[in-house]
Design an enzyme around this catalytic site. Sequence first.
Site, PDB file in Angstrom:
ATOM      1  N   SER A 138     -17.494 -10.857 -52.790  1.00  0.00           N
ATOM      2  CA  SER A 138     -17.591 -12.285 -52.452  1.00  0.00           C
ATOM      3  C   SER A 138     -16.325 -13.046 -52.807  1.00  0.00           C
ATOM      4  O   SER A 138     -15.578 -12.666 -53.712  1.00  0.00           O
ATOM      5  CB  SER A 138     -18.783 -12.917 -53.178  1.00  0.00           C
ATOM      6  OG  SER A 138     -20.000 -12.371 -52.730  1.00  0.00           O
ATOM      7  N   PRO A 140     -14.487 -17.316 -52.936  1.00  0.00           N
ATOM      8  CA  PRO A 140     -14.880 -18.713 -53.151  1.00  0.00           C
ATOM      9  C   PRO A 140     -15.430 -19.403 -51.909  1.00  0.00           C
ATOM     10  O   PRO A 140     -16.308 -20.255 -52.005  1.00  0.00           O
ATOM     11  CB  PRO A 140     -13.572 -19.372 -53.621  1.00  0.00           C
ATOM     12  CG  PRO A 140     -12.819 -18.272 -54.281  1.00  0.00           C
ATOM     13  CD  PRO A 140     -13.141 -17.050 -53.472  1.00  0.00           C
ATOM     14  N   GLY A 143     -19.533 -15.569 -48.846  1.00  0.00           N
ATOM     15  CA  GLY A 143     -20.207 -14.506 -49.571  1.00  0.00           C
ATOM     16  C   GLY A 143     -20.892 -13.534 -48.641  1.00  0.00           C
ATOM     17  O   GLY A 143     -20.753 -12.321 -48.774  1.00  0.00           O
ATOM     18  N   ILE A 169     -18.192 -12.279 -59.400  1.00  0.00           N
ATOM     19  CA  ILE A 169     -18.017 -10.850 -59.612  1.00  0.00           C
ATOM     20  C   ILE A 169     -18.547 -10.447 -60.983  1.00  0.00           C
ATOM     21  O   ILE A 169     -17.974 -10.794 -62.015  1.00  0.00           O
ATOM     22  CB  ILE A 169     -16.535 -10.449 -59.471  1.00  0.00           C
ATOM     23  CG1 ILE A 169     -15.953 -11.003 -58.163  1.00  0.00           C
ATOM     24  CG2 ILE A 169     -16.396  -8.939 -59.563  1.00  0.00           C
ATOM     25  CD1 ILE A 169     -16.750 -10.653 -56.926  1.00  0.00           C
ATOM     26  N   GLY A 353     -48.394 -26.955 -66.747  1.00  0.00           N
ATOM     27  CA  GLY A 353     -48.392 -28.411 -66.879  1.00  0.00           C
ATOM     28  C   GLY A 353     -47.109 -28.924 -67.518  1.00  0.00           C
ATOM     29  O   GLY A 353     -46.024 -28.404 -67.280  1.00  0.00           O
ATOM     30  N   GLY A 354     -47.235 -29.911 -68.379  1.00  0.00           N
ATOM     31  CA  GLY A 354     -46.070 -30.525 -69.004  1.00  0.00           C
ATOM     32  C   GLY A 354     -45.269 -29.579 -69.857  1.00  0.00           C
ATOM     33  O   GLY A 354     -44.046 -29.736 -70.009  1.00  0.00           O
ATOM     34  N   GLU A 377     -26.738 -10.375 -53.050  1.00  0.00           N
ATOM     35  CA  GLU A 377     -26.926  -9.222 -52.158  1.00  0.00           C
ATOM     36  C   GLU A 377     -27.262  -9.667 -50.736  1.00  0.00           C
ATOM     37  O   GLU A 377     -27.972  -8.981 -49.995  1.00  0.00           O
ATOM     38  CB  GLU A 377     -28.032  -8.287 -52.681  1.00  0.00           C
ATOM     39  CG  GLU A 377     -27.706  -7.600 -53.985  1.00  0.00           C
ATOM     40  CD  GLU A 377     -26.935  -6.303 -53.825  1.00  0.00           C
ATOM     41  OE1 GLU A 377     -26.929  -5.737 -52.729  1.00  0.00           O
ATOM     42  OE2 GLU A 377     -26.328  -5.857 -54.812  1.00  0.00           O
TER      43      GLU A 377
END
Length: 393
Positions: A138, A140, A143, A169, A353-354, A377
């Site tokens: 990949s 910048p 990808g 990488i 929940g919270g 991937e």
Amino acid sequence: MSTQTMIISMDLLSEKLVPEHAHEVKEEAREFAAEHIEPVAGEYYASGEYPWDVLEAATEAGLVAQDIGEEWGGSGYDLQQMLAMAEELYKADAGIALTIQLASFGAEIVEDHGADWQKEEFLKPVAAGDQLTGLAVSEPETGSDLAGMTTAAEKDGDEWVINGEKYWIGNGVEADWVTLYAKTGDDPNDRYGNYSMFIVPTDADGYHAEHIPEKMGFRASKQAHIVLDDCRIPEENLVGVEGAGFYMLAEFFNHGRVVVGGHGLGLAAAAIEEAWEFVHDREAFGKTVDEFQAVQHKLADMQLSLQSARTLTWHAAERVANQENSGYWAALAKTNATEAAMDCAEKGMQLHGGRSVLTENRISRVYRDVRIPVIYEGANDIQRNLIYKQAPM
């Protein structure tokens, strides 16, 4: 952990779907995860440090670089054994599991296509646990578009001179060498034949790497930004033949995407375990939370997501191992399993929940981790393109 949780944890990733020859490595991975990963997972997630001690223990346990063939010092694990290992390790912690997996990432390409001297010099130290490697693909700006990479390698006498950047990488800083994908041609009529693979030692002149700033998930795994500035390597570090790099990667990723399906399965199982334990141990309105039908339905839906994805992933592993429309089955497995993990983590958060937002709770870690395998991937939108184009219609 309650008795009910212990029962479901054993059944969620049971051996029923797993070929018999992969049972032993699955059990070894499960035991290793319980002893070495689970106790420190929260600590490494909080610190974001590289888990050298866990990686060393995994090497001693025979769980690192074992996809390398026996001839070169590994155990020659096949795709199904690697999948069995992945789902157990990722259930314990995704970041540490990825560090263990990335220790030999890209080595399979050298083993499948490299010269014997390359295997002797580069694979044996990785199999022995003396070196780490990585795969540099990949960039910048791109990808998923393998035919759109701009990092280039040009011949200069008896050397290749590489210029460009690589991004995301794994082990780009820690590795001793990386298998690097670079442009070596410029034929507009053959976009896919313009790329080659190279072995690049990380101590080569012109190789510069730094860690990418901290991520929201997979924090115990380190990725790098690599800059190649007139990076010179010997001409014999070309892997295979010039112009075959794209096709090498396509084959490699078919196997890798099935294993990434295992990443999703492990994370989905972790989310279910956390939610199951929480609702069975918590009371509301005079009864335990698991007695509410809405809660039971969410837990049922989570198991539907996991078990359907797991069935597909293990079926896909067999198809890919037998080279039966591999790209199609690998894309199905990767997409389905990683999205099952997202579904289970989302429902797990709801059931907590919270308390779900507290970073001390494992479910919040799983929730952030599941956002990442749907991207690497090959992002899942790209996988859908492959599924459509390669469908057996």
